[in-house]
Design a protein around this motif. Structure first.
Motif: not given
Ligand SMILES: C[C@](O)(CO)[C@H](O)COP(=O)(O)OP(=O)(O)OC[C@H]1O[C@@H](n2ccc(N)nc2=O)[C@H](O)[C@@H]1O
Ligand SMILES: Nc1ncnc2c1ncn2[C@@H]1O[C@H](COP(=O)(O)OP(=O)(O)OP(=O)(O)O)[C@@H](O)[C@H]1O
Length: 280
Positions: A195-218
């Protein structure tokens, strides 16, 4: 003509929270697996001997390491099935993209061969067999958009509004194992309810790390975020955004930088594999 043709749909992780790490090194997570009406295809033909043959060979993946071959052999071992198969894999999904291509191929192989070889395994038994080969295989065997916990194998089907997704596939391959082994990865997100996800959404805990390591993802994240809230799926490299219509998603796809491949797909609650081969 093959004896059986089965689709192997992609998935998106609409969010990915890492809530802990098990003693065996695997991570406990919460995620929502959204199935897509876009993916690979397997053409399966029975053989009279017990060989498993796969064509074509994927770049960088020897035949015996392909998850399709591993799945077929695991099913033979588990059931004593004596027949073999020739499998042709029509690969459309980017590899190492976080959209589950290899896992979905393996799940469709398990479902198709269980049927053609008359093994009689139930869907939960096939999912358990698949879980031994990869954490993402069970959801494709269960063939439903699902909320997942544990290492991704504790599944609860969920009906989501069937939106359209624009997926960008930056030209890099991210190894799931290498991201999960990084020291900087956050592993202590507090568990949330559906219910909390459906109301407020969530994030991807790997995203900042992967974007920092892989410029094409960023780069892809920054570009897509100008048009719509964008997120990474799985451990990347693909990123996505949701749209209310195919036309809106296609309009943004048409404007993307020419060097970033991408596609538009519909979110579906039930995999097309389920409709081809209903089973217990
Ligand atoms: C990140 C996700 O894509 C989210 O859907 C999946 O959990 C990954 O699933 P997958 O690609 O099927 O992963 P597997 O092939 O089982 O594992 C690859 C590697 O990722 C790590 N891994 C995977 C899943 C998980 N819950 N915890 C992990 O730590 C392990 O180091 C493992 O050696
Ligand atoms: N049939 C297959 N299709 C794609 N990759 C495969 C297959 N069989 C084995 N592999 C290997 O598995 C790796 C990950 O493949 P896959 O495309 O499933 O990644 P992914 O989309 O990141 O998956 P996930 O989201 O499940 O982590 C590939 O880099 C490749 O070495």
């Amino acid at each position: 003509m093959p004896d059986l043709t089965l689709p192997a749909p992609a998935k998106l992780n609409l969010f990915l929270h890492i809530t802990g790490r098990r003693p065996d090194g695997y991570h406990n997570l919460q995620t929502l697996f959204q199935l897509l009406d876009y993916g690979d295809q397997l053409d399966i033909s029975l053989r009279s001997d017990s060989e498993i043959r796969l064509q074509p060979t994927l770049p960088g993946v020897p035949e015996q390491d392909n998850l399709v071959v591993k799945a077929a052999r695991a099913l033979q071992q588990a059931t004593g099935a004596r027949r073999g198969a020739d499998i042709y894999l029509h690969k459309r999904l980017p590899m190492g993209g976080g959209i589950g291509g290899g896992s979905s191929d393996a799940a469709s192989a398990l479902i198709g061969l269980n049927h053609l070889w008359n093994c009689g395994l139930s869907r939960p038994a096939l999912a358990a067999l698949g879980a031994r080969l990869g954490a993402d295989i069970p959801v494709f065997v269960e063939a439903r958009t699902a909320w997942a916990e544990g290492i991704g194998e504790q599944l609860q089907a969920i009906e989501m509004p069937e939106k359209w997704f624009l997926v960008l596939a930056p030209k890099c391959t991210v190894s799931t194992a290498s991201i999960f082994s990084r020291r900087e990865l956050t592993r202590d997100t507090t568990a949330i309810t559906v219910a909390a996800f459906l109301e407020r959404g969530g994030r991807n805990d790997c995203q900042a790390l992967v974007a920092g390591l892989y410029p094409p993802v960023d780069e892809a994240l920054r570009w897509l975020s100008q048009h719509s809230p964008a997120q990474m799926t799985g451990t990347g490299a693909c990123i996505f955004a949701a749209f209310a219509s195919a036309a809106q998603a296609q309009a943004v796809l048409a404007q993307r930088p020419a060097h970033i491949p991408g596609f538009v797909a519909k979110g579906i609650n039930r995999s097309p594999v389920y409709d081809r081969l209903p089973m217990s």
